[in-house]
Scaffold this motif. Structure first.
Motif, PDB file in Angstrom:
ATOM      1  N   TYR A 156       0.807  -1.026   0.042  1.00  0.00           N
ATOM      2  CA  TYR A 156      -0.034  -0.136   0.067  1.00  0.00           C
ATOM      3  C   TYR A 156       1.021   1.270  -0.147  1.00  0.00           C
ATOM      4  N   GLU A 157       0.367   2.493  -0.393  1.00  0.00           N
ATOM      5  CA  GLU A 157       1.132   3.627  -0.492  1.00  0.00           C
ATOM      6  C   GLU A 157       1.480   4.186   0.795  1.00  0.00           C
ATOM      7  N   VAL A 158       2.438   4.918   0.929  1.00  0.00           N
ATOM      8  CA  VAL A 158       2.916   5.487   2.067  1.00  0.00           C
ATOM      9  C   VAL A 158       2.871   6.943   1.686  1.00  0.00           C
ATOM     10  N   SER A 159       2.974   7.911   2.363  1.00  0.00           N
ATOM     11  CA  SER A 159       2.990   9.464   2.285  1.00  0.00           C
ATOM     12  C   SER A 159       3.742   9.950   3.386  1.00  0.00           C
ATOM     13  N   ASP A 160       4.166  11.251   3.112  1.00  0.00           N
ATOM     14  CA  ASP A 160       4.892  12.056   4.165  1.00  0.00           C
ATOM     15  C   ASP A 160       4.288  12.138   5.422  1.00  0.00           C
ATOM     16  N   ALA A 161       2.709  12.015   5.315  1.00  0.00           N
ATOM     17  CA  ALA A 161       1.916  12.353   6.634  1.00  0.00           C
ATOM     18  C   ALA A 161       2.091  11.306   7.732  1.00  0.00           C
ATOM     19  N   MET A 162       2.662  10.079   7.128  1.00  0.00           N
ATOM     20  CA  MET A 162       2.946   8.825   7.869  1.00  0.00           C
ATOM     21  C   MET A 162       4.081   9.032   8.580  1.00  0.00           C
ATOM     22  N   ILE A 163       5.110   9.385   8.136  1.00  0.00           N
ATOM     23  CA  ILE A 163       6.439   9.150   8.577  1.00  0.00           C
ATOM     24  C   ILE A 163       6.618  10.003  10.039  1.00  0.00           C
ATOM     25  N   PRO A 164       6.071  11.027  10.250  1.00  0.00           N
ATOM     26  CA  PRO A 164       6.381  11.387  11.801  1.00  0.00           C
ATOM     27  C   PRO A 164       5.977  10.530  12.904  1.00  0.00           C
ATOM     28  N   GLU A 171      14.733   1.996  17.530  1.00  0.00           N
ATOM     29  CA  GLU A 171      15.454   0.716  17.390  1.00  0.00           C
ATOM     30  C   GLU A 171      15.500   0.507  15.957  1.00  0.00           C
ATOM     31  N   LEU A 172      14.930   1.017  15.149  1.00  0.00           N
ATOM     32  CA  LEU A 172      14.584   0.725  13.465  1.00  0.00           C
ATOM     33  C   LEU A 172      15.984   0.883  13.026  1.00  0.00           C
ATOM     34  N   GLU A 173      16.254  -0.194  12.104  1.00  0.00           N
ATOM     35  CA  GLU A 173      17.489  -0.443  11.297  1.00  0.00           C
ATOM     36  C   GLU A 173      17.246  -0.379   9.908  1.00  0.00           C
ATOM     37  N   THR A 174      16.067  -0.800   9.460  1.00  0.00           N
ATOM     38  CA  THR A 174      15.626  -1.041   8.278  1.00  0.00           C
ATOM     39  C   THR A 174      14.502  -0.414   7.611  1.00  0.00           C
ATOM     40  N   VAL A 175      14.487   0.473   6.642  1.00  0.00           N
ATOM     41  CA  VAL A 175      13.097   1.130   6.319  1.00  0.00           C
ATOM     42  C   VAL A 175      12.877   0.925   4.655  1.00  0.00           C
ATOM     43  N   ILE A 176      11.892   0.199   4.500  1.00  0.00           N
ATOM     44  CA  ILE A 176      11.436  -0.133   2.956  1.00  0.00           C
ATOM     45  C   ILE A 176      10.187   0.096   2.571  1.00  0.00           C
ATOM     46  N   PHE A 177      10.030   1.211   1.689  1.00  0.00           N
ATOM     47  CA  PHE A 177       8.928   1.625   1.406  1.00  0.00           C
ATOM     48  C   PHE A 177       8.917   1.490  -0.189  1.00  0.00           C
ATOM     49  N   ASP A 178       8.025   0.455  -0.883  1.00  0.00           N
ATOM     50  CA  ASP A 178       7.778   0.286  -2.157  1.00  0.00           C
ATOM     51  C   ASP A 178       6.777   0.562  -2.942  1.00  0.00           C
ATOM     52  N   LYS A 179       5.904   1.192  -2.171  1.00  0.00           N
ATOM     53  CA  LYS A 179       4.909   2.026  -2.995  1.00  0.00           C
ATOM     54  C   LYS A 179       4.558   3.483  -2.311  1.00  0.00           C
ATOM     55  N   GLY A 180       3.935   4.321  -3.070  1.00  0.00           N
ATOM     56  CA  GLY A 180       3.805   5.684  -2.665  1.00  0.00           C
ATOM     57  C   GLY A 180       5.155   6.383  -2.534  1.00  0.00           C
ATOM     58  N   THR A 181       5.059   7.407  -2.388  1.00  0.00           N
ATOM     59  CA  THR A 181       6.168   8.368  -2.611  1.00  0.00           C
ATOM     60  C   THR A 181       6.133   9.463  -1.467  1.00  0.00           C
ATOM     61  N   LEU A 182       7.606   9.542  -1.133  1.00  0.00           N
ATOM     62  CA  LEU A 182       7.892  10.490  -0.029  1.00  0.00           C
ATOM     63  C   LEU A 182       8.701  11.798  -0.583  1.00  0.00           C
ATOM     64  N   THR A 183       8.521  12.995   0.029  1.00  0.00           N
ATOM     65  CA  THR A 183       9.574  13.924  -0.510  1.00  0.00           C
ATOM     66  C   THR A 183      10.524  14.230   0.349  1.00  0.00           C
ATOM     67  N   ASP A 184      11.382  15.186  -0.019  1.00  0.00           N
ATOM     68  CA  ASP A 184      12.698  15.798   0.843  1.00  0.00           C
ATOM     69  C   ASP A 184      12.182  15.890   2.308  1.00  0.00           C
ATOM     70  N   ARG A 185      11.139  16.443   2.388  1.00  0.00           N
ATOM     71  CA  ARG A 185      10.776  16.944   3.716  1.00  0.00           C
ATOM     72  C   ARG A 185      10.765  15.682   5.087  1.00  0.00           C
ATOM     73  N   SER A 186      10.533  14.318   4.416  1.00  0.00           N
ATOM     74  CA  SER A 186      10.654  13.170   5.125  1.00  0.00           C
ATOM     75  C   SER A 186      12.015  12.654   5.420  1.00  0.00           C
ATOM     76  N   MET A 187      12.770  13.375   4.727  1.00  0.00           N
ATOM     77  CA  MET A 187      14.301  12.594   4.883  1.00  0.00           C
ATOM     78  C   MET A 187      14.661  13.086   6.224  1.00  0.00           C
ATOM     79  N   SER A 188      14.612  14.130   6.740  1.00  0.00           N
ATOM     80  CA  SER A 188      14.803  14.712   8.244  1.00  0.00           C
ATOM     81  C   SER A 188      14.510  13.777   9.037  1.00  0.00           C
TER      82      SER A 188
END
Length: 337
Positions: A156-164, A171-188
């Motif tokens: 399912y699609e992820v979005s910037d609204a989910m990332i906060p 403890e997270l070591e791996t983050v994999i999102f194969d659907k949806g798009t994130l923008t630069d603002r989620s990188m911080s």
């Protein structure tokens, strides 16, 4: 000579000529014919009766007719009491069939009446599928409860609204999102995860600004951005990551000049460039990395001369050209799907 003339009055009923009170149907005509079967006309020798119409399924008694027949033939009055034969009884099998059909009809009628009187059933409502954000909430609740170290979303699609919502998942070591798009603002937010090592954002169009933020995550060692929109400037930002070992990237903004910036990432062990027009010159710059072990180039501009040079000068490298080994690759081996 005895002559009896019959006249048909209505369908299947006959009357003596000249009589007004004797009316009888086809059954009695047949009886009369049987009684006088051997009588003939004295004057003509012809049959006393002409063809008698076929009987109809109607039986009515006429004592007057019987008395007339008795007088003609000299029969006694006992015939007066004769009545038509009783109808044949309906067979048992036929009765059973009739009862079965009637029972079925009654049962059907009762069922229909009950259905009509019963309250209408509520329409079946299809189970509502949870929204992507609801599914994400359930997933992070599970990860938090079980203290998992991997966050993977592939269906399912992820979005910037989910990332906060994962900002405090230290403890997270791996983050994999194969659907949806994130923008630069989620990188911080992602870069602030203190133990993040592997990130894959398959469809996100991350630019140089996003790479600059990711470079602040000092624990990263694998970055996979196959649909980014960065330039060579953004690649240069990655030099700030002290343990970066694997880089898989594609961007329509990257050209042969990115080879110079890649050559500065001294910790890289594996590089996969997708649709980047690397030339023979750029290939020489990339393979100058001191601990490089594998190189995958898809749709590059390296020609046969460049590849033969590579295999001659760096036979230790594991090389894929457009997801396969070239025939003259000294380390070629079969790959299984």
């Amino acid at each position: 000579m005895v002559a009896i003339v019959l006249r048909e009055t209505v369908a299947g009923q006959f009357r003596f000529a000249g009589a007004s009170e004797v009316l009888f149907d086809g059954y009695w005509v047949n009886r009369l014919a049987e009684s006088l079967h051997h009588k003939t006309s004295l004057s003509t020798g012809g049959p006393l009766f002409r063809e008698v119409p076929p009987p109809v399924p109607q039986y009515t008694s006429s004592c007057s007719l019987l008395r007339a027949i008795a007088r003609i033939r000299g029969m006694d009055d006992s015939i007066e009491n004769e009545t038509p034969p009783a109808p044949k009884p309906v067979s048992k099998s036929r009765t059973q069939v009739t009862l079965a059909v009637a029972s079925l009809f009654i049962i059907t009628a009762i069922a229909y009446a009950l259905l009509k009187k019963s309250p209408e059933s509520s329409p079946v409502v299809a189970k509502k599928e949870p929204s992507p954000i609801e599914r994400f909430d359930l997933l992070i609740a599970k990860i938090k409860k079980e203290r998992e170290k991997t966050l993977v979303v592939t269906d399912y699609e992820v979005s910037d609204a989910m990332i906060p919502k994962i900002a405090d998942f230290t403890e997270l070591e791996t983050v994999i999102f194969d659907k949806g798009t994130l923008t630069d603002r989620s990188m911080s937010v992602l870069a602030a995860l203190p133990n993040l090592q592997h990130i894959r954002l398959r469809l996100s169009r991350i630019t140089d600004e996003g790479l600059k933020e990711l470079a602040k995550c000092r624990s990263l060692w694998y970055i996979n951005l196959p649909h980014s929109n960065c330039t060579s400037k953004g690649i240069a930002e990655l030099a700030a990551i002290p343990q970066l070992r694997q880089l898989r990237i594609a961007s329509p903004q990257l050209g042969n000049s990115v080879a110079k910036e890649l050559a500065k990432l001294k910790t890289l062990r594996g590089i996969h460039l997708i649709d980047v027009p690397i030339t023979n010159e750029g290939l020489e710059q990339i393979v100058s990395l001191p601990i490089l072990e594998s190189l995958y180039l898809d749709n590059s501009e390296v020609d046969e001369k460049g590849w033969r040079w590579l295999y001659s000068e760096h036979p230790e490298l594991h090389v894929h050209v457009d997801q396969a080994h070239l025939d003259y690759d000294p380390k070629a081996h079969p790959h299984h799907d």
